[in-house]
Design a protein around this motif. Sequence first.
Motif, PDB file in Angstrom:
ATOM      1  N   VAL A   1       0.799  -1.230   0.000  1.00  0.00           N
ATOM      2  CA  VAL A   1       0.000   0.000   0.000  1.00  0.00           C
ATOM      3  C   VAL A   1       0.830   1.278   0.000  1.00  0.00           C
ATOM      4  N   ASP A   2       2.119   1.169   0.309  1.00  0.00           N
ATOM      5  CA  ASP A   2       2.935   2.386   0.460  1.00  0.00           C
ATOM      6  C   ASP A   2       4.404   2.050   0.251  1.00  0.00           C
ATOM      7  N   HIS A   3       4.844   2.160  -1.002  1.00  0.00           N
ATOM      8  CA  HIS A   3       6.243   1.835  -1.296  1.00  0.00           C
ATOM      9  C   HIS A   3       6.751   2.783  -2.376  1.00  0.00           C
TER      10      HIS A   3
ATOM     11  N   TYR B   1       1.954   2.733  16.702  1.00  0.00           N
ATOM     12  CA  TYR B   1       1.688   2.133  15.394  1.00  0.00           C
ATOM     13  C   TYR B   1       2.296   2.974  14.280  1.00  0.00           C
ATOM     14  N   ASP B   2       2.141   4.284  14.360  1.00  0.00           N
ATOM     15  CA  ASP B   2       2.696   5.155  13.322  1.00  0.00           C
ATOM     16  C   ASP B   2       4.213   4.999  13.226  1.00  0.00           C
ATOM     17  N   VAL B   3       4.889   4.906  14.374  1.00  0.00           N
ATOM     18  CA  VAL B   3       6.335   4.686  14.375  1.00  0.00           C
ATOM     19  C   VAL B   3       6.648   3.339  13.724  1.00  0.00           C
ATOM     20  N   LEU B   4       5.926   2.303  14.121  1.00  0.00           N
ATOM     21  CA  LEU B   4       6.139   0.969  13.544  1.00  0.00           C
ATOM     22  C   LEU B   4       5.891   0.981  12.042  1.00  0.00           C
ATOM     23  N   TYR B   5       4.871   1.690  11.607  1.00  0.00           N
ATOM     24  CA  TYR B   5       4.546   1.798  10.181  1.00  0.00           C
ATOM     25  C   TYR B   5       5.744   2.338   9.398  1.00  0.00           C
ATOM     26  N   TYR B   6       6.296   3.448   9.871  1.00  0.00           N
ATOM     27  CA  TYR B   6       7.402   4.057   9.132  1.00  0.00           C
ATOM     28  C   TYR B   6       8.690   3.256   9.257  1.00  0.00           C
ATOM     29  N   VAL B   7       8.886   2.552  10.346  1.00  0.00           N
ATOM     30  CA  VAL B   7      10.034   1.646  10.456  1.00  0.00           C
ATOM     31  C   VAL B   7       9.894   0.544   9.397  1.00  0.00           C
ATOM     32  N   CYS B   8       8.711  -0.022   9.276  1.00  0.00           N
ATOM     33  CA  CYS B   8       8.475  -1.071   8.274  1.00  0.00           C
ATOM     34  C   CYS B   8       8.642  -0.523   6.855  1.00  0.00           C
ATOM     35  N   ALA B   9       8.095   0.660   6.601  1.00  0.00           N
ATOM     36  CA  ALA B   9       8.214   1.260   5.271  1.00  0.00           C
ATOM     37  C   ALA B   9       9.672   1.501   4.906  1.00  0.00           C
ATOM     38  N   LEU B  10      10.446   2.016   5.850  1.00  0.00           N
ATOM     39  CA  LEU B  10      11.872   2.244   5.591  1.00  0.00           C
ATOM     40  C   LEU B  10      12.622   0.928   5.396  1.00  0.00           C
ATOM     41  N   ALA B  11      12.279  -0.077   6.179  1.00  0.00           N
ATOM     42  CA  ALA B  11      12.906  -1.395   6.003  1.00  0.00           C
ATOM     43  C   ALA B  11      12.631  -1.916   4.598  1.00  0.00           C
TER      44      ALA B  11
ATOM     45  N   MET C   1      12.053  -0.188   1.895  1.00  0.00           N
ATOM     46  CA  MET C   1      12.786   0.614   0.908  1.00  0.00           C
ATOM     47  C   MET C   1      14.266   0.273   0.860  1.00  0.00           C
ATOM     48  N   HIS C   2      14.783  -0.242   1.976  1.00  0.00           N
ATOM     49  CA  HIS C   2      16.203  -0.562   2.043  1.00  0.00           C
ATOM     50  C   HIS C   2      16.459  -2.068   1.978  1.00  0.00           C
ATOM     51  N   GLY C   3      15.415  -2.846   1.657  1.00  0.00           N
ATOM     52  CA  GLY C   3      15.573  -4.278   1.475  1.00  0.00           C
ATOM     53  C   GLY C   3      15.892  -5.034   2.755  1.00  0.00           C
ATOM     54  N   VAL C   4      15.357  -4.586   3.873  1.00  0.00           N
ATOM     55  CA  VAL C   4      15.622  -5.203   5.174  1.00  0.00           C
ATOM     56  C   VAL C   4      14.414  -6.037   5.605  1.00  0.00           C
TER      57      VAL C   4
END
Length: 94
Positions: A13-15, A60-70, A72-75
């Motif tokens: 949904v957000d990449h 949740y918002d913090v977790l969301y952006y941690v997941c989104a950044l992961a 984007m960086h293939g983590v």
Amino acid sequence: MKLSELQSYIKTVDHNPQLAHKYFLKLIEEVGELSESINKDKTGQPEISELKGSIAEELYDVLYYVCALANMHGVDLEKTHFLKDELNKVKFGG
């Protein structure tokens, strides 16, 4: 829901890897909002009518952006959890 499932959902949904720096700024913003919620001491699991501005929402918002950044960086955060846990066991003896 497993962390890997959440990470996969967020990727669908957000990449937008070209905007990774903006996602990082959003993460910082959400950490600030989490700090404000903690200072207001809005603890516990709120109902939907009380969710706005709660610690639960901001976590949740913090977790969301941690997941989104992961994403984007293939983590893979689940795999990283287990790897980091092993490192910590060696480092701290566990």
